[in-house]
Design a protein around this motif. Structure first.
Motif, PDB file in Angstrom:
ATOM      1  N   GLY A 384      56.124  42.482  49.578  1.00 31.07           N
ATOM      2  CA  GLY A 384      56.478  42.902  48.141  1.00 31.07           C
ATOM      3  C   GLY A 384      55.652  42.417  47.030  1.00 31.07           C
ATOM      4  O   GLY A 384      55.428  43.299  46.057  1.00 31.07           O
ATOM      5  N   HIS A 385      55.250  41.221  47.073  1.00 32.86           N
ATOM      6  CA  HIS A 385      54.417  40.863  46.257  1.00 32.86           C
ATOM      7  C   HIS A 385      52.980  41.271  45.897  1.00 32.86           C
ATOM      8  O   HIS A 385      52.461  41.840  44.922  1.00 32.86           O
ATOM      9  CB  HIS A 385      53.902  39.277  46.485  1.00 32.86           C
ATOM     10  CG  HIS A 385      53.109  38.485  45.417  1.00 32.86           C
ATOM     11  ND1 HIS A 385      53.517  37.924  44.258  1.00 32.86           N
ATOM     12  CD2 HIS A 385      51.717  38.206  45.385  1.00 32.86           C
ATOM     13  CE1 HIS A 385      52.550  37.489  43.691  1.00 32.86           C
ATOM     14  NE2 HIS A 385      51.582  37.502  44.315  1.00 32.86           N
ATOM     15  N   ASP A 386      52.321  42.023  47.244  1.00 33.50           N
ATOM     16  CA  ASP A 386      51.185  42.791  47.100  1.00 33.50           C
ATOM     17  C   ASP A 386      51.648  43.924  46.365  1.00 33.50           C
ATOM     18  O   ASP A 386      50.716  44.557  45.541  1.00 33.50           O
ATOM     19  CB  ASP A 386      50.697  43.166  48.362  1.00 33.50           C
ATOM     20  CG  ASP A 386      50.209  41.590  49.217  1.00 33.50           C
ATOM     21  OD1 ASP A 386      49.877  40.778  48.439  1.00 33.50           O
ATOM     22  OD2 ASP A 386      49.929  41.973  50.224  1.00 33.50           O
ATOM     23  N   SER A 387      52.617  44.630  46.674  1.00 34.05           N
ATOM     24  CA  SER A 387      53.201  45.826  45.908  1.00 34.05           C
ATOM     25  C   SER A 387      53.209  45.608  44.388  1.00 34.05           C
ATOM     26  O   SER A 387      52.955  46.572  43.649  1.00 34.05           O
ATOM     27  CB  SER A 387      54.299  46.572  46.411  1.00 34.05           C
ATOM     28  OG  SER A 387      54.252  46.654  48.064  1.00 34.05           O
ATOM     29  N   ILE A 388      53.897  44.708  44.259  1.00 38.90           N
ATOM     30  CA  ILE A 388      53.994  44.289  42.650  1.00 38.90           C
ATOM     31  C   ILE A 388      52.546  44.227  41.812  1.00 38.90           C
ATOM     32  O   ILE A 388      52.326  44.816  40.923  1.00 38.90           O
ATOM     33  CB  ILE A 388      54.794  43.101  42.553  1.00 38.90           C
ATOM     34  CG1 ILE A 388      56.118  43.211  42.919  1.00 38.90           C
ATOM     35  CG2 ILE A 388      54.932  42.665  40.921  1.00 38.90           C
ATOM     36  CD1 ILE A 388      57.113  42.177  42.734  1.00 38.90           C
ATOM     37  N   GLU A 389      51.768  43.471  42.597  1.00 40.32           N
ATOM     38  CA  GLU A 389      50.505  43.342  41.932  1.00 40.32           C
ATOM     39  C   GLU A 389      49.733  44.532  41.745  1.00 40.32           C
ATOM     40  O   GLU A 389      49.147  45.020  40.666  1.00 40.32           O
ATOM     41  CB  GLU A 389      49.630  42.387  42.916  1.00 40.32           C
ATOM     42  CG  GLU A 389      49.832  40.923  42.738  1.00 40.32           C
ATOM     43  CD  GLU A 389      48.860  40.070  43.272  1.00 40.32           C
ATOM     44  OE1 GLU A 389      48.201  40.499  44.151  1.00 40.32           O
ATOM     45  OE2 GLU A 389      48.949  38.655  43.068  1.00 40.32           O
ATOM     46  N   ALA A 390      49.662  45.463  43.039  1.00 40.54           N
ATOM     47  CA  ALA A 390      49.253  46.803  42.830  1.00 40.54           C
ATOM     48  C   ALA A 390      49.741  47.559  41.788  1.00 40.54           C
ATOM     49  O   ALA A 390      48.836  48.385  41.032  1.00 40.54           O
ATOM     50  CB  ALA A 390      49.262  47.506  44.118  1.00 40.54           C
ATOM     51  N   GLY A 391      51.078  47.713  41.608  1.00 40.70           N
ATOM     52  CA  GLY A 391      51.389  48.367  40.590  1.00 40.70           C
ATOM     53  C   GLY A 391      51.178  48.014  39.222  1.00 40.70           C
ATOM     54  O   GLY A 391      51.160  48.872  38.446  1.00 40.70           O
ATOM     55  N   VAL A 392      51.300  46.426  38.964  1.00 35.25           N
ATOM     56  CA  VAL A 392      51.030  46.088  37.758  1.00 35.25           C
ATOM     57  C   VAL A 392      49.621  46.651  37.426  1.00 35.25           C
ATOM     58  O   VAL A 392      49.304  46.905  36.244  1.00 35.25           O
ATOM     59  CB  VAL A 392      51.210  44.613  37.689  1.00 35.25           C
ATOM     60  CG1 VAL A 392      50.708  44.083  36.352  1.00 35.25           C
ATOM     61  CG2 VAL A 392      52.767  44.413  37.593  1.00 35.25           C
ATOM     62  N   LYS A 393      48.851  46.402  38.262  1.00 35.73           N
ATOM     63  CA  LYS A 393      47.231  46.596  37.932  1.00 35.73           C
ATOM     64  C   LYS A 393      47.063  48.151  37.857  1.00 35.73           C
ATOM     65  O   LYS A 393      46.519  48.744  36.776  1.00 35.73           O
ATOM     66  CB  LYS A 393      46.287  46.453  39.374  1.00 35.73           C
ATOM     67  CG  LYS A 393      46.056  44.901  39.419  1.00 35.73           C
ATOM     68  CD  LYS A 393      45.424  44.649  40.642  1.00 35.73           C
ATOM     69  CE  LYS A 393      45.232  43.287  40.819  1.00 35.73           C
ATOM     70  NZ  LYS A 393      44.367  42.970  42.235  1.00 35.73           N
ATOM     71  N   ALA A 394      47.773  49.067  38.597  1.00 37.00           N
ATOM     72  CA  ALA A 394      47.803  50.543  38.076  1.00 37.00           C
ATOM     73  C   ALA A 394      48.270  51.077  36.713  1.00 37.00           C
ATOM     74  O   ALA A 394      47.846  51.655  35.862  1.00 37.00           O
ATOM     75  CB  ALA A 394      48.676  51.274  39.214  1.00 37.00           C
ATOM     76  N   ALA A 395      49.407  50.081  36.347  1.00 35.92           N
ATOM     77  CA  ALA A 395      50.104  50.447  35.206  1.00 35.92           C
ATOM     78  C   ALA A 395      49.151  50.047  33.838  1.00 35.92           C
ATOM     79  O   ALA A 395      49.022  50.701  32.876  1.00 35.92           O
ATOM     80  CB  ALA A 395      51.285  49.961  35.005  1.00 35.92           C
ATOM     81  N   LEU A 396      48.421  48.616  34.167  1.00 34.75           N
ATOM     82  CA  LEU A 396      47.719  48.438  32.995  1.00 34.75           C
ATOM     83  C   LEU A 396      46.454  49.187  33.033  1.00 34.75           C
ATOM     84  O   LEU A 396      45.823  49.456  31.944  1.00 34.75           O
ATOM     85  CB  LEU A 396      47.304  47.012  33.201  1.00 34.75           C
ATOM     86  CG  LEU A 396      48.195  45.708  33.203  1.00 34.75           C
ATOM     87  CD1 LEU A 396      47.955  44.684  33.604  1.00 34.75           C
ATOM     88  CD2 LEU A 396      49.014  45.758  31.875  1.00 34.75           C
ATOM     89  N   LEU A 397      45.997  49.629  34.221  1.00 34.55           N
ATOM     90  CA  LEU A 397      44.516  50.440  34.054  1.00 34.55           C
ATOM     91  C   LEU A 397      45.001  51.765  33.465  1.00 34.55           C
ATOM     92  O   LEU A 397      44.199  52.396  32.676  1.00 34.55           O
ATOM     93  CB  LEU A 397      43.991  50.779  35.428  1.00 34.55           C
ATOM     94  CG  LEU A 397      42.692  51.504  35.554  1.00 34.55           C
ATOM     95  CD1 LEU A 397      41.832  50.760  34.718  1.00 34.55           C
ATOM     96  CD2 LEU A 397      42.354  51.726  37.236  1.00 34.55           C
ATOM     97  N   GLY A 398      46.302  52.325  33.821  1.00 35.64           N
ATOM     98  CA  GLY A 398      46.389  53.763  33.096  1.00 35.64           C
ATOM     99  C   GLY A 398      46.731  53.507  31.873  1.00 35.64           C
ATOM    100  O   GLY A 398      46.473  54.604  30.894  1.00 35.64           O
ATOM    101  N   ALA A 399      47.372  52.607  31.312  1.00 38.93           N
ATOM    102  CA  ALA A 399      47.745  52.265  30.107  1.00 38.93           C
ATOM    103  C   ALA A 399      46.553  52.173  29.149  1.00 38.93           C
ATOM    104  O   ALA A 399      46.212  52.545  27.966  1.00 38.93           O
ATOM    105  CB  ALA A 399      48.565  50.991  29.735  1.00 38.93           C
TER     106      ALA A 399
END
Length: 552
Positions: A384-399
């Motif tokens: 779950g922690h890995d999923s959160i990190e991947a999701g946050v990175k994707a959101a920041l990169l997209g933004a």
């Protein structure tokens, strides 16, 4: 004009402040805030779903056929008393199949009365076969549960099992569980953040059929039973005893664990099959401490249960009454005197946790039919922690990419659109916290999609403004025309996306609903941030000085 701009800026500032306050409980530093400040804040913010927080994903199959068999058992239990009131002497009842029972009657005269009695009193059953009485042999009527009633009982059993499991999970204390029916007879249970999966599994799946049964000490087999047997000899003892048991007797065991060695032994008991009292008459069950500092479960009956319990203990003083849960004897004390008041204690070698779990299942009620686990997946917190990190990175990169593109391509107007995008994200996280939404990995995907969509409206508006500027129209008129001509198109695109999100929410399950919630909130907020947020900045710039050109 300036007054209207001030009102709109104040509204935007207020929504930003409210969103930030609502999101504070979701932040790591919320617990370190002073108590006086927490009193003014919501107690719960955005919670993480199973795929982000870790936990259990269990699919249970309800054996609904057992509920129909239970209906037959209850009918068999009530038939003798009902027939006695109708002067139907000489009639006996027995089970002949999972959904069938047989009535044995002495004569043809009794058959007509018996048939009318069954038609009036038990419409759930219908006659499927009849054997006329012969010399030395009684007549026989076979009754079966109607197909429609079978379906009704099964559906009711699954619905009741769903609510019983929901009550147990609520008392277990899991935040934001997902419990819903799927397929014909399956129940999906998702427990995010659960730290004791095995305990939770036992709590959910326990049938919890509580019964009070008399110990049959007068049975010939009673004196031959050993006081304790190891679990390995349980089957052998059952075979030796079976031939000596009367039809209304059964052999059950009490599990006893030596506190010093941890060795498990079983104490056999011969009990009457018919219970003098059942757990469906309970109103409360709670953990108490006994006189020797041991954990026990105190139970309270309703008025009917209290009366039956008093009657049973009055009629069987000096006899042993066994407390049986799911065919396991917990204790079998001797009734010293009649017990009134509708209260009793279940004692045993309980730990505090075991006693608490037993109290939970008794308060929540028994499952109407057994359940079996057909899927059990445990999601670890590391995943779950890995999923959160991947999701946050994707959101920041997209933004970051969207912000950079808009600033480069549309210049000053692009920077204004970027401010609207930031406003969109702030309002979105505040709205998720306000609704106490559960954030899942698909939900993060919905946020990322919203980031991309957040500038769509501004692109439509800016392209319209550029068309007006190419026609040599003044900047103020070009801005007004751009917003006016793009408005219908923006509304159309957002409404169609919102319809899709609503359908996903209504028809989807947990993760799909998480995606639909973030998407619908993002689309709705995007309308506000793109139409109101950017327009007020243009109006504010135009109100401070006369615009001759626009960097777009």
């Amino acid at each position: 004009m300036k007054r209207r701009i001030g009102v709109r800026l104040a509204v935007i500032a207020a929504t930003v402040v409210v969103s930030a306050v609502l999101f504070l409980p979701s932040t790591p530093w919320y617990q370190s805030m002073p108590d006086w400040w927490k009193r003014w804040l919501p107690s719960q913010g955005v919670t993480l779903g199973l795929d982000l927080l870790g936990g259990m994903h269990v699919v249970l199959a309800v054996e609904a056929e057992k509920a129909v068999e239970g209906a037959i058992d209850r009918t068999l239990a009530t038939l003798p008393g009902s027939m006695a009131t109708q002067q139907l002497s000489g009639v006996t009842a027995e089970r002949v199949g999972p959904f069938e029972l047989a009535l044995l009657y002495p004569s043809d005269e009794a058959k007509d009365t018996l048939t009318a009695f069954m038609d009036d009193g038990y419409p759930m059953l219908y006659n499927v076969d009849r054997v006329a009485p012969a010399e030395g042999r009684p007549g026989r009527l076979i009754y079966r549960v109607r197909e429609g009633d079978q379906a009704r009982i099964k559906d009711s059993a699954i619905t009741q099992a769903l609510e019983t499991i929901r009550n147990r999970v609520d008392q277990f204390g899991v935040a934001e569980p997902l419990i819903q029916r799927q397929a014909a007879n399956e129940i999906l249970v998702q427990l995010p953040g659960i730290k004791e999966p095995q305990r939770a599994l036992e709590l959910i799946g326990k049938t919890a059929q509580l019964e009070f049964k008399l110990v049959s000490e007068e049975s010939p087999a009673w004196s031959k039973l050993p006081a304790r047997v190891p679990p390995s000899q349980e089957e052998a003892i059952a075979k030796e005893t079976a031939a000596q048991l009367a039809p209304d007797e059964e052999l059950l065991y009490e599990r006893i664990v030596d506190p010093e060695t941890g060795e498990a032994r079983k104490a056999p008991y011969i009990l009457k099959r018919t219970a003098v009292l059942t757990g469906d008459l309970l109103t409360d069950a709670r953990v108490t401490i006994g006189q020797f500092n041991e954990s026990q479960v105190s139970i309270t009956f309703n008025s009917m249960g209290a009366e039956l319990f008093k009657k049973a203990t009055t009629e069987h003083v000096k006899k042993r009454l066994a407390i049986v849960l799911d065919n396991t004897v917990y204790s079998a004390p001797v009734i010293q005197e009649p017990i009134s008041g509708g209260r009793a204690q279940i004692t045993g070698n309980f730990t505090t946790q075991e006693a608490n779990d037993l109290a939970i299942v008794l308060r929540a009620g028994a499952l109407p039919a057994p359940v079996r686990i057909i899927q059990n997946v445990t999601v670890g917190p590391t995943l779950g922690h890995d999923s959160i990190e991947a999701g946050v990175k994707a959101a920041l990169l997209g933004a970051a990419l969207v912000l950079l593109f808009m600033a480069v391509y549309y210049r000053l107007a692009g920077v204004i659109a970027d401010l609207a995008l930031i406003l969109n994200i702030v309002l979105l996280v505040g709205a998720l916290a306000a609704f106490n939404a559960t954030l899942t990995l698909p939900g993060i995907a919905g946020i990322i999609l919203t980031i991309g969509m957040a500038v769509d409206s501004n692109v439509l508006i800016f392209e319209r403004i550029r068309e007006e500027l190419r026609q040599q129209r003044p900047v103020r008129l070009a801005i007004d025309a751009g917003y006016e001509k793009a408005f219908v198109t923006i509304i159309d695109s957002h409404v169609t996306t919102l319809i899709t999100a609503v359908v996903l929410f209504l028809l989807g399950t947990g993760p799909i609903k998480g995606f639909a919630v973030t998407l619908s909130l993002g689309v709705t907020i995007n309308l506000f941030s793109s139409i109101v947020g950017t327009r007020v900045i243009f109006d504010w710039i135009g109100g401070r000085r006369k615009l001759e050109t626009l960097s777009i």
